[in-house]
Design a protein around this motif. Structure first.
Motif, mmCIF file in Angstrom:
data_model
loop_
_atom_site.group_PDB
_atom_site.id
_atom_site.type_symbol
_atom_site.label_atom_id
_atom_site.label_comp_id
_atom_site.label_asym_id
_atom_site.label_seq_id
_atom_site.Cartn_x
_atom_site.Cartn_y
_atom_site.Cartn_z
ATOM 1 N N ILE A 108 -16.824 -0.839 -5.368
ATOM 2 C CA ILE A 108 -17.089 -1.151 -3.960
ATOM 3 C C ILE A 108 -18.039 -0.110 -3.386
ATOM 4 C CG2 ILE A 108 -16.024 -1.358 -1.678
ATOM 5 C CD1 ILE A 108 -13.536 -2.457 -3.111
ATOM 6 N N GLU A 123 0.837 -1.209 0.000
ATOM 7 C CA GLU A 123 0.000 0.000 0.000
ATOM 8 C C GLU A 123 0.863 1.246 0.000
ATOM 9 O OE1 GLU A 123 -3.015 0.649 3.102
ATOM 10 O OE2 GLU A 123 -3.203 2.726 2.411
ATOM 11 N N ASN A 174 -14.587 3.298 -5.620
ATOM 12 C CA ASN A 174 -15.052 3.163 -4.242
ATOM 13 C C ASN A 174 -16.094 4.236 -3.949
ATOM 14 O OD1 ASN A 174 -15.143 2.281 -1.594
ATOM 15 N ND2 ASN A 174 -13.398 3.526 -0.943
HETATM 16 N N1 LIG Z 1 -16.424 1.399 0.876
HETATM 17 C C1 LIG Z 1 -16.266 1.912 2.103
HETATM 18 N N2 LIG Z 1 -17.205 1.723 3.056
HETATM 19 C C2 LIG Z 1 -17.067 2.233 4.296
HETATM 20 N N3 LIG Z 1 -16.009 2.959 4.696
HETATM 21 C C3 LIG Z 1 -15.045 3.198 3.792
HETATM 22 C C4 LIG Z 1 -15.116 2.695 2.458
HETATM 23 N N4 LIG Z 1 -13.987 3.084 1.807
HETATM 24 C C5 LIG Z 1 -13.261 3.782 2.688
HETATM 25 N N5 LIG Z 1 -13.890 3.864 3.880
HETATM 26 C C6 LIG Z 1 -13.415 4.582 5.078
HETATM 27 O O1 LIG Z 1 -12.944 5.866 4.656
HETATM 28 C C7 LIG Z 1 -11.760 6.214 5.331
HETATM 29 C C8 LIG Z 1 -10.595 6.396 4.336
HETATM 30 O O2 LIG Z 1 -10.302 5.143 3.705
HETATM 31 P P1 LIG Z 1 -8.850 4.519 3.686
HETATM 32 O O3 LIG Z 1 -8.988 3.124 3.188
HETATM 33 O O4 LIG Z 1 -8.175 4.686 5.013
HETATM 34 O O5 LIG Z 1 -8.148 5.459 2.621
HETATM 35 P P2 LIG Z 1 -6.626 5.599 2.179
HETATM 36 O O6 LIG Z 1 -5.911 4.342 2.612
HETATM 37 O O7 LIG Z 1 -6.665 5.767 0.704
HETATM 38 O O8 LIG Z 1 -6.094 6.823 2.867
HETATM 39 C C9 LIG Z 1 -11.499 5.093 6.352
HETATM 40 O O9 LIG Z 1 -12.093 5.418 7.570
HETATM 41 C C10 LIG Z 1 -12.201 3.911 5.707
HETATM 42 O O10 LIG Z 1 -12.539 2.906 6.616
#
Ligand SMILES: Nc1ncnc2c1ncn2[C@@H]1O[C@H](COP(=O)(O)OP(=O)(O)O)[C@@H](O)[C@H]1O
Ligand SMILES: [Mg+2]
Length: 215
Positions: free
Chosen positions: A192, A109, A169
């Protein structure tokens, strides 16, 4: 062995069009369904839960599935700035890419997007090249995504980096999906939708829903 309908490569670099776009969530979902291990080469920000800890907690998977981060930087800033504040210089030659057993996938990642600086002259995209891994680009589904996604795709192509696919997403948006596939010449491998709860079980179920039967 995974029965996923997609053939995942030995290494997959998960990047995004932005920070907070869903890279960690997608990593957790893939780790839940694949024979895979997770590595975060650059962690910027240590005060809140780190991405590795988040994936560990939400997947419930054991420690053997996680490699230690390459750089752990205190401030939640761009890596070049966070490193400079600690008098650390991020050096691409210092990254030792973890090896995984045959038939497993290393999920890597990134931090932020592809043009996030790591030092005064190199970017996350240079680390992608060094990892020699195809890229999975996570993009938002809503307004603004066509521009961000096409810009990211153009930059990856210019640097001859393989694009494994795009994951959108957020709430379904067919016209944005169609535009990204048409103008970007890429495959959107999953859309997603927002998850109400993120638990080991819902992550496994989502993996099956979007990618095929899990292991
Ligand atoms: N499809 C989803 N459903 C619910 N929560 C999500 C979803 N996609 C992202 N989130 C939430 O949004 C926030 C940002 O996502 P994250 O995966 O941490 O992003 P990144 O790694 O790109 O910075 C987190 O709190 C994550 O759990
Ligand atoms: Mg993340």
């Amino acid at each position: 062995m995974t029965a996923s309908k997609l053939k995942f490569p030995e290494r997959l670099f998960i990047t995004g069009t932005d920070t907070g776009i869903g890279k960690t969530l997608v990593s957790a979902m893939l780790l839940s369904g694949l024979n895979a291990r997770y590595w975060k080469p650059v962690q910027s920000g240590l005060a809140d839960i780190t991405d590795t800890e988040w994936v560990k907690t939400h997947t419930g998977l054991d420690a053997s599935r996680f490699f230690p981060e390459g750089y752990r930087l205190k401030e939640p800033l761009s890596p070049h700035e966070s490193a400079a504040l600690e008098n650390v210089h991020i050096d691409l030659d210092m990254f030792i890419i973890p090896q995984v057993p045959p038939a497993e996938t290393l999920l890597i990642e990134g931090a932020g997007g592809i043009m996030v600086p790591l030092n005064e002259k190199e970017f996350m995209i240079d680390l992608m090249k060094r990892c020699n891994a195809p890229v999975l680009l996570v993009a938002r589904s809503g307004l603004g995504t066509i521009n961000h996604t096409l810009l990211s795709i153009n930059q990856l192509r210019q640097e001859h980096i393989d694009i494994f696919g795009v994951i959108m997403n957020g709430p379904l948006n067919k016209s944005n999906r169609d535009a990204i596939e048409h103008f970007g010449g890429v495959k959107v491998i999953a859309e997603i939708e927002p998850m109400e709860q993120i638990t080991p079980k819902t992550l496994r179920q989502s993996f099956s829903k979007y990618f095929g039967k899990s292991i």
